[in-house]
Design an enzyme around this catalytic site. Structure first.
Site, short mmCIF file in Angstrom:
data_model
loop_
_atom_site.label_atom_id
_atom_site.label_comp_id
_atom_site.label_asym_id
_atom_site.label_seq_id
_atom_site.Cartn_x
_atom_site.Cartn_y
_atom_site.Cartn_z
N ASN D 397 -0.94 -2.93 -2.49
CA ASN D 397 -0.01 -2.38 -3.46
C ASN D 397 1.07 -1.54 -2.76
O ASN D 397 2.19 -2.01 -2.57
CB ASN D 397 -0.80 -1.55 -4.49
N ASP D 398 0.71 -0.37 -2.31
CA ASP D 398 1.71 0.50 -1.69
C ASP D 398 2.40 -0.14 -0.50
O ASP D 398 3.61 0.04 -0.29
CB ASP D 398 1.05 1.80 -1.21
N VAL D 399 1.65 -0.90 0.27
CA VAL D 399 2.23 -1.42 1.51
C VAL D 399 3.21 -2.56 1.25
O VAL D 399 3.84 -3.06 2.18
CB VAL D 399 1.14 -1.89 2.50
N ALA D 438 -1.04 5.68 -3.58
CA ALA D 438 0.03 6.65 -3.78
C ALA D 438 0.24 6.94 -5.27
O ALA D 438 0.98 7.86 -5.63
CB ALA D 438 1.33 6.16 -3.15
#
Ligand SMILES: NC(=O)c1ccc[n+]([C@@H]2O[C@H](COP(=O)([O-])OP(=O)(O)OC[C@H]3O[C@@H](n4cnc5c(N)ncnc54)[C@H](OP(=O)(O)O)[C@@H]3O)[C@@H](O)[C@H]2O)c1
Ligand SMILES: NC(=O)c1ccc[n+]([C@@H]2O[C@H](COP(=O)([O-])OP(=O)(O)OC[C@H]3O[C@@H](n4cnc5c(N)ncnc54)[C@H](OP(=O)(O)O)[C@@H]3O)[C@@H](O)[C@H]2O)c1
Lengths: 109, 471, 109, 471
Positions: D397-399, D438
């Site tokens: 997700n965040d990456v 995050a």
């Protein structure tokens, strides 16, 4: 230091110190190996003259021999040693710097 | 350090000295670390110089130093001699310069060892076994390096004959010498106060330095120098053990590692073992190739060569030892710039053992302000040769000898070389029919695509520059 | 050792000893830095568990405390320390090896 | 070592122990050096294990060890607990496993320090200033690591809430605690025998470990763990200073360097400073983005997705934390092999902080025998995305959140991400509308070229495998 230094522990300390020096030697050897293997061939000549300059660190022993007022032999040998070591210090660092000055990144194109 | 009666107050001074030593050690390491990239190298050596300064100041501060007259005198004399050695010596003389510096360094370390031994005996300070072992080891390696490096620099400066000076049974003699010295070292460990043995050891080591290096050919000197560098590092480390100085131990270990690694790298680049370099008496002609060369060396006129260069789109310059001899580095760059101005591309092919010391060509060309981005190493340039219009070989010989690839009987067989013979055209600049360091013929010079440009490289290049300008 | 250990030099030796340990620490730090920066991200997880295992070297101190017959407190604390350190030795080296076994170069194509 | 009356004969044993320690130190260094390449890593760790064995044997040989009962008992209990921790723990639980190991390691170091202090007081062995400083330093860092690592592993194992637990003025409290502890350390250096202060220091450090780690979000735990690793290394080194043991100093310094470097690398990969990780209470929502997302998350049927995958020529798999949660690494490889069997090319894009610890994805995929040559790092894979037919995002997700590139107000702005949004088509496998670590929205999921495949990654992948097989 507030340890009570007693006669007996001095021997133990002396032995411990010998081994500590061995540790220092081995670790410094590793550091040398790890660093030197990363020096690019481009800089091998400066490297040789740099280690020449650094090896002049025996000036430290020379100073102790020359300035220690031990005996005439020690003073004389120390004096000559100070001369040879400081030749390498002055000559070595200057010539290395002279070489390295040449390796500037220049936009020729 | 040479012992004296310790007083509680003196411990403070001792601590200060140790702190400067620690700082100096860190700065030396950072200095060498700087050398891992061209960008940080200069800054790194400034760190190292600062470390040296701190170490000297820290030592002078040490309470066992009581008189400063001789010290100041020695420093001044050293500076007066060292200064010109730093500022005047031309880059082409670097190999012998490094060898000479090794002699000085080893001399200092050895004298310190002798002084320590003498003073201990004189002042009846007991000499323990570890200490006499360290001192013996030190003078052995130190004294060997003094004379060995002196002979090496003599050969390189051509004060001594460069060819191997051999005699029957010299390897046996050296082995006997070494055995004898080790026996003496063992004796000293058992009887630390056997003065005569100690001084005889120094003398024998001095002798051994000569007999070890004399039989080695001038071209192998760089390997010898690197190896002696590592010996002198070991000697310095041993001094550190003897006089209880960790800074000496560290600097010695760094030097030792550096010299050792460089000598290995160099032997590898010549496809020879370290043992072969040391005991092979290379260059005596024993390993002469059995292949005979066909064809003839064809000369070309400077004007014709210049014309071809002027219109070449891809030029590779292959410098070798002859470039250093002729001091032609500036003119090379001029020629390259002329070709580039006309739209051609110029690269330099740098063989790892071109010249007479590792990185020799890099230093020379850097001196002429050739940007190091266009200096390509062997693996990077070799695949490009088939597309190269003109390869200009300037005073290189062994490093472009195709026998290394093809002729099993050649003494350089197996050494990685620059594949200049695959270029579309080759110009070779040399003075005459002189051989390279390995003393063998070079089929490249007889190849159909090769043209010779005889004469000193510098004047030939000047001629080329003038001719290209007038195209 | 055949030095005559005298009371006075013992203090000097003790001071030298402290500094030698400092040299060892600094040099080992350099070695660590030089080696670890070369470990590829691929192996960062094994690296963490490897350093876990290596840090179990405090077993050395634990053994001395537990087996030294000093006093009951020292023995007890030492005993617990031996347990925790040896958990890390056994667990740490095994799991690291388990992970590294997976990183074989396999010709899948 | 804890001192006892030395006898001339005991020096020999002491020397033997020191030799084993030297060998162990060298083996540890060689071990870590092995980890610089996948090929040599396993052999390296065998060296390190041998070093550990030598060190233990050398210590047992030491003459100050007189009773072996407790030692053997401790070793046996440790082996019984350690064995399953080594063989049973699944790879997905590595982060909490490492944290737990840190607790054990720090516990051992701290207890050794306390025992040494207690014994010296008890037996009236003088405690010098350097020694009490080392001991104080040691218990401070050691105790802090014990509780800190315990909290960290609790958060990772989800025994404790993963979100940051914050309260007003907690940074102030921590700074006050740290100041107090440093004062106590100073007091101890002046009055080394102030027992109460020493033990209070231990207590405060235990407290500080908790209050330092509680306010940090679960996702930041890996950075915290690396940092605690470096603390525990420092503690071990301090123990070495206190009990005169160079091996502890060296191993501690190696650990300290490793943890420090890893924590810096990780914070860098998240584009945050170490200070921000430690004191930023990240994940509280304070830095919520102001951008609103347009579009909708569009679902796709498994069969349609499988069809597209089956005919894709270039597929990139982007694994993230969800892959570890779902334990889907085996199925991923199956899918990849199916696609490859049909002539497609499959690569894996590995983000440096994908998952919950550095190299997490590498370990997972290696477990499934995915050859590491097809695992590409960020810099290598990003330029390829525009030519990628299908990117399959599995639990990441965040990456892959493009806000890091575009949205200045996003808390992850500036973090280097995988440019998945530039691929021709994107499939995202996740369970629902859950956010990443995050805690922010991800525009990638709303992009026109993105299709969602909801459900646990493992079962979705199994569905895809079955569907591709029947294409
Ligand atoms: N770099 C190192 O670290 C290192 C270390 C150890 C050994 N070596 C050895 O040194 C050799 C280096 O190979 P290399 O190809 O660079 O050199 P080389 O094989 O020694 O050949 C040098 C060539 O330059 C020519 N030459 C000399 N002075 C000249 C001048 N003023 N103008 C024009 N040409 C001149 C010589 O031919 P003329 O006499 O006909 O002019 C000779 O053929 C290798 O065999 C290597 O193994 C190098
Ligand atoms: N690797 C490190 O060393 C490290 C260190 C510190 C911090 N971090 C942080 O951790 C984050 C890692 O990023 P990431 O992209 O790997 O993960 P992520 O941003 O945490 O996202 C994980 C995603 O996986 C999904 N998921 C969870 N369980 C799943 C399951 N069983 N099946 C399918 N999907 C599942 C979740 O969505 P659903 O809930 O909807 O399923 C979630 O969106 C980064 O923010 C990084 O900064 C990493």
């Amino acid at each position: 230091m507030d340890t009570i230094a007693d006669l007996a522990s001095a021997e133990k300390l002396a032995l411990a110190n010998q081994f500590l020096k061995l540790f220092v030697f081995v670790l410094a050897g590793f550091v040398g190996f790890l660093v030197i293997t990363r020096v690019p061939p481009l800089l091998h000549t400066p490297l040789m003259s740099a280690t020449n300059a650094i090896s002049a660190i025996s000036i430290v022993g020379a100073l102790l021999a020359a300035g220690g007022d031990h005996n005439r032999v020690s003073t004389t040998l120390g004096f000559i040693a100070v001369i040879s070591a400081s030749i390498n210090i002055f000559g070595g660092f200057i010539i290395t710097d002279r070489m390295l000055k040449m390796f500037k990144i220049e936009g020729r194109k | 350090m040479i012992q004296d009666l310790p007083a509680a107050a003196s411990l403070g001074r001792e601590a200060v000295t140790s702190v400067t030593y620690l700082a100096a050690a860190v700065l030396f390491i950072l200095g060498l670390k700087g050398l891992t990239a061209a960008k940080t190298a200069r800054r790194g050596m400034q760190y190292a110089a600062l470390g040296m300064f701190l170490a000297v100041v820290g030592t002078l501060w040490h309470e066992s130093i009581v008189s400063y007259g001789w010290i100041v005198g020695g420093l001044v004399i050293g500076a007066v001699i060292g200064w010109p050695l730093g500022t005047r010596v031309p880059m082409t003389a670097m190999p012998q310069r490094v060898a000479l510096a090794l002699t000085f360094g080893a001399l200092a370390a050895t004298l310190v060892g002798i002084a320590e031994y003498y003073t201990r005996l004189q002042s009846h300070i007991p000499i323990s076994r570890p200490i006499v072992a360290a001192l013996g080891f030190e003078v052995l390696f130190g004294a060997l390096t003094i004379t060995g490096a002196l002979v090496a620099s003599g050969k390189l400066q051509e004060l001594l004959p460069g060819r191997p000076i051999t005699f029957r049974g010299q390897n046996a003699l050296n082995i006997a010498l070494l055995g004898l010295m080790l026996l003496m070292l063992g004796y000293l460990v058992i009887y630390p106060e056997a003065q005569l043995v100690f001084y005889a050891l120094v003398g024998l080591a001095l002798l051994m330095g000569v007999s070890l290096v004399l039989p080695i050919g001038g071209g192998d000197m760089p390997v010898v120098i690197a190896l002696l560098n590592s010996y002198s590092g070991l000697a310095a480390a041993a001094t550190g053990f003897a006089i209880d100085n960790s800074l000496l131990i560290i600097a010695g270990a760094l030097d030792g590692a550096s010299g050792f690694i460089l000598s290995i790298l160099m032997s590898k680049a010549m496809n020879r073992s370290l043992a072969n370099v040391l005991f092979g008496a290379f260059g005596t002609g024993g390993g002469e190739s059995t292949a005979t060369l066909e064809g003839a060396m064809v000369e070309v006129r400077i004007d014709d060569a210049a014309l071809q260069l002027a219109y070449a789109r891809k030029v590779v310059i292959v410098p070798g030892y002859g470039l250093a001899v002729a001091q032609a580095q500036q003119v090379v760059r001029e020629l390259a710039e002329l070709i580039e101005a006309r739209g051609g591309e110029v690269k330099y092919a740098i063989h790892p053992v071109a010249g007479r010391m590792p990185g020799h060509m890099n230093v020379l060309l850097a001196e002429a302000h050739v940007p190091y981005e266009v200096l390509l190493e062997l693996e990077d340039i070799n695949p490009e040769f088939p597309e190269v219009d003109v390869a200009v070989v300037i005073g290189a010989n062994d490093v472009v000898n195709p026998a290394a690839r093809t002729d099993r009987s050649s003494p350089i067989f197996g050494m990685p070389i620059l594949d200049v013979d695959r270029a579309k055209a080759v110009f070779v600049l040399k003075r005459g029919k002189g051989k390279g360091f390995a003393g063998i013929e070079n089929a490249l010079f007889f190849a159909p695509r090769t043209r010779m440009l005889y004469g000193d490289a510098k004047s030939t290049l000047q001629g080329l520059v003038a001719a290209v300008k007038s195209v």
